[in-house]
Design an enzyme around this catalytic site. Structure first.
Site, PDB file in Angstrom:
ATOM      1  NE  ARG A   1      -4.818   5.980  -1.772  1.00  0.00           N
ATOM      2  CZ  ARG A   1      -6.065   5.849  -2.185  1.00  0.00           C
ATOM      3  NH1 ARG A   1      -6.439   6.398  -3.327  1.00  0.00           N
ATOM      4  NH2 ARG A   1      -6.954   5.208  -1.447  1.00  0.00           N
TER       5      ARG A   1
ATOM      6  CE1 TYR B   1      -9.100  -0.124   8.772  1.00  0.00           C
ATOM      7  CE2 TYR B   1      -9.709   1.044  10.789  1.00  0.00           C
ATOM      8  CZ  TYR B   1      -8.832   0.846   9.735  1.00  0.00           C
ATOM      9  OH  TYR B   1      -7.683   1.594   9.648  1.00  0.00           O
TER      10      TYR B   1
ATOM     11  CE  LYS C   1      -6.061  -1.584   9.836  1.00  0.00           C
ATOM     12  NZ  LYS C   1      -4.858  -1.764   9.010  1.00  0.00           N
TER      13      LYS C   1
ATOM     14  CB  ALA D   1     -13.079  -7.748  13.483  1.00  0.00           C
TER      15      ALA D   1
ATOM     16  CB  SER E   1      -6.421   1.278  13.073  1.00  0.00           C
ATOM     17  OG  SER E   1      -7.290   2.365  13.345  1.00  0.00           O
TER      18      SER E   1
ATOM     19  CB  ILE F   1      -3.145   9.634   9.449  1.00  0.00           C
ATOM     20  CG1 ILE F   1      -2.620   8.899  10.692  1.00  0.00           C
ATOM     21  CG2 ILE F   1      -2.003  10.223   8.616  1.00  0.00           C
ATOM     22  CD1 ILE F   1      -1.766   9.714  11.631  1.00  0.00           C
TER      23      ILE F   1
ATOM     24  N   GLY G   1       0.823  -1.211   0.000  1.00  0.00           N
ATOM     25  CA  GLY G   1       0.000   0.000   0.000  1.00  0.00           C
ATOM     26  C   GLY G   1       0.852   1.254   0.000  1.00  0.00           C
TER      27      GLY G   1
ATOM     28  CG  ASN H   1       0.672   1.348   4.774  1.00  0.00           C
ATOM     29  OD1 ASN H   1       0.314   2.048   5.717  1.00  0.00           O
ATOM     30  ND2 ASN H   1       0.353   1.635   3.507  1.00  0.00           N
TER      31      ASN H   1
HETATM   32  P1  NAD Z   1      -4.976   5.026   1.655  1.00  0.00           P
HETATM   33  O1  NAD Z   1      -6.281   4.475   1.176  1.00  0.00           O
HETATM   34  O2  NAD Z   1      -4.664   6.469   1.448  1.00  0.00           O
HETATM   35  O3  NAD Z   1      -3.807   4.145   1.065  1.00  0.00           O
HETATM   36  C1  NAD Z   1      -3.887   2.746   1.138  1.00  0.00           C
HETATM   37  C2  NAD Z   1      -3.029   2.164   0.039  1.00  0.00           C
HETATM   38  O4  NAD Z   1      -3.249   0.741   0.050  1.00  0.00           O
HETATM   39  C3  NAD Z   1      -3.431   2.668  -1.357  1.00  0.00           C
HETATM   40  O5  NAD Z   1      -2.288   2.969  -2.121  1.00  0.00           O
HETATM   41  C4  NAD Z   1      -4.224   1.501  -1.936  1.00  0.00           C
HETATM   42  O6  NAD Z   1      -4.164   1.413  -3.357  1.00  0.00           O
HETATM   43  C5  NAD Z   1      -3.539   0.323  -1.270  1.00  0.00           C
HETATM   44  N1  NAD Z   1      -4.426  -0.833  -1.257  1.00  0.00           N
HETATM   45  C6  NAD Z   1      -5.636  -0.926  -0.650  1.00  0.00           C
HETATM   46  N2  NAD Z   1      -6.190  -2.129  -0.943  1.00  0.00           N
HETATM   47  C7  NAD Z   1      -5.302  -2.786  -1.744  1.00  0.00           C
HETATM   48  C8  NAD Z   1      -5.317  -4.042  -2.385  1.00  0.00           C
HETATM   49  N3  NAD Z   1      -6.353  -4.891  -2.298  1.00  0.00           N
HETATM   50  N4  NAD Z   1      -4.258  -4.401  -3.136  1.00  0.00           N
HETATM   51  C9  NAD Z   1      -3.195  -3.563  -3.275  1.00  0.00           C
HETATM   52  N5  NAD Z   1      -3.132  -2.344  -2.709  1.00  0.00           N
HETATM   53  C10 NAD Z   1      -4.187  -1.962  -1.945  1.00  0.00           C
HETATM   54  O7  NAD Z   1      -4.882   4.646   3.214  1.00  0.00           O
HETATM   55  P2  NAD Z   1      -3.980   5.251   4.404  1.00  0.00           P
HETATM   56  O8  NAD Z   1      -4.824   6.200   5.166  1.00  0.00           O
HETATM   57  O9  NAD Z   1      -2.652   5.677   3.893  1.00  0.00           O
HETATM   58  O10 NAD Z   1      -3.868   3.947   5.314  1.00  0.00           O
HETATM   59  C11 NAD Z   1      -2.720   3.116   5.338  1.00  0.00           C
HETATM   60  C12 NAD Z   1      -2.853   2.154   6.518  1.00  0.00           C
HETATM   61  O11 NAD Z   1      -2.998   2.900   7.730  1.00  0.00           O
HETATM   62  C13 NAD Z   1      -4.086   1.242   6.431  1.00  0.00           C
HETATM   63  O12 NAD Z   1      -3.747  -0.037   6.921  1.00  0.00           O
HETATM   64  C14 NAD Z   1      -5.067   1.898   7.363  1.00  0.00           C
HETATM   65  O13 NAD Z   1      -5.992   0.976   7.893  1.00  0.00           O
HETATM   66  C15 NAD Z   1      -4.142   2.455   8.427  1.00  0.00           C
HETATM   67  N6  NAD Z   1      -4.702   3.565   9.185  1.00  0.00           N
HETATM   68  C16 NAD Z   1      -5.002   4.752   8.606  1.00  0.00           C
HETATM   69  C17 NAD Z   1      -5.534   5.781   9.383  1.00  0.00           C
HETATM   70  C18 NAD Z   1      -5.873   7.126   8.823  1.00  0.00           C
HETATM   71  O14 NAD Z   1      -6.419   7.945   9.563  1.00  0.00           O
HETATM   72  N7  NAD Z   1      -5.583   7.419   7.575  1.00  0.00           N
HETATM   73  C19 NAD Z   1      -5.754   5.580  10.743  1.00  0.00           C
HETATM   74  C20 NAD Z   1      -5.454   4.357  11.297  1.00  0.00           C
HETATM   75  C21 NAD Z   1      -4.927   3.355  10.506  1.00  0.00           C
END
Ligand code: NAD
Length: 237
Positions: A12, A139, A143, A141, A127, A172, A9, A75
């Site tokens: 981005r 979600y 994490k 469950a 998370s 974030i 992931g 990630n």
């Molecule tokens: P985002 O959606 O901006 O980026 C996620 C990335 O994962 C993307 O590039 C997407 O293409 C890739 N991805 C998703 N499903 C995929 C798949 N099936 N195959 C290949 N690639 C895939 O998300 P983010 O906010 O950067 O989150 C990243 C991590 O952080 C995640 O695990 C999310 O659960 C966790 N998280 C985010 C937040 C937040 O507030 N943004 C908070 C807690 C946890």
């Protein structure tokens, strides 16, 4: 030979910041994503859908062959928000395919290289929602499950010089966050007001913690969950 790092992931959001951090720390970074990366902090882009177990296993095994892969950051993650009454039981499987099954497949793919090197660092991005949040049955469950996997892997892999830790971000500001917490929505405003440091986090805040867990010096830290949440997980709900 330079050490290789895999960031799922990493096209981005938080993953992109992690790829940047690990590149700056001297690793050759492979980004595994279904999207083309939106940045240049990588040596290789592996385009695969992580919910496709066979394709993921095949792509990573090819990448790991002959490379000293000593860092893995799981990630990639997805959210399917819904009130509990409307939560489709199948959404548990769909979310788990990316948030739980893919990390296991990625771990299994990198283990031969890490064991051969006699060292490794695994970081799972979980998370704060592992502690519970409205509208997040599937979600939360996944994490919370990732925390259990983190601790189990830490116990099994410590003897090989491999540490396994989790970073649990709070809110974030990324596309994922904005999609499920629309700016201006009263629920989103309430979230920001309850953060002790009074701001949402940045992807760089999370990358900082991942950089620590991935460092050689962090070898005595394993099986831990570090919340990078602006203090949101302390005190009362
Ligand atoms: P985002 O959606 O901006 O980026 C996620 C990335 O994962 C993307 O590039 C997407 O293409 C890739 N991805 C998703 N499903 C995929 C798949 N099936 N195959 C290949 N690639 C895939 O998300 P983010 O906010 O950067 O989150 C990243 C991590 O952080 C995640 O695990 C999310 O659960 C966790 N998280 C985010 C937040 C937040 O507030 N943004 C908070 C807690 C946890």
């Amino acid at each position: 030979m330079s050490d290789h790092a895999i960031v799922t992931g990493g096209a981005r959001g938080i993953g992109a910041a992690i790829a940047e951090r690990l590149t700056r720390d001297g690793f050759s970074v492979a980004v595994v994503d279904r999207l083309a990366p939106e940045h240049d902090f990588l040596s290789e882009a592996i385009e695969v859908d992580l919910s496709d177990a066979g394709a993921t296993r095949a792509a990573l095994e090819v990448y790991c062959k002959g490379r000293q892969v000593t860092r893995l950051v799981n990630n990639a993650g997805i959210v399917l928000p819904a009130p509990v009454e409307e939560t489709d039981p199948l959404s548990i499987d769909a979310v788990a395919a990316v948030n739980l099954r893919a990390p296991l497949i990625c771990l299994q793919a990198v283990l031969p290289a890490m064991k051969a090197a006699g060292r490794g660092r695994i970081v799972n991005i979980s998370s704060r929602v592992a502690l519970g949040k409205e509208l997040r049955t599937a979600y939360a469950a996944s994490k919370a499950g990732l925390h259990g996997m983190t601790k189990t892997w830490a116990l099994e892999l410590g003897r090989h010089g491999i540490t396994v830790n989790a970073v649990g971000p709070g809110p974030i500001a990324t596309e994922l966050f904005n999609a499920v917490n629309p700016p201006g929505d009263p629920r989103t405003d309430r979230i920001v007001q309850t953060i002790p440091v009074k701001r949402t986090g940045t992807p760089g805040d999370v990358a900082e913690a991942v950089g620590f867990f991935c460092s050689e010096g962090a070898g005595f830290v394993t099986g831990q969950v570090l919340y990078v949440c602006g203090g949101m997980t302390i005190g009362s709900a």
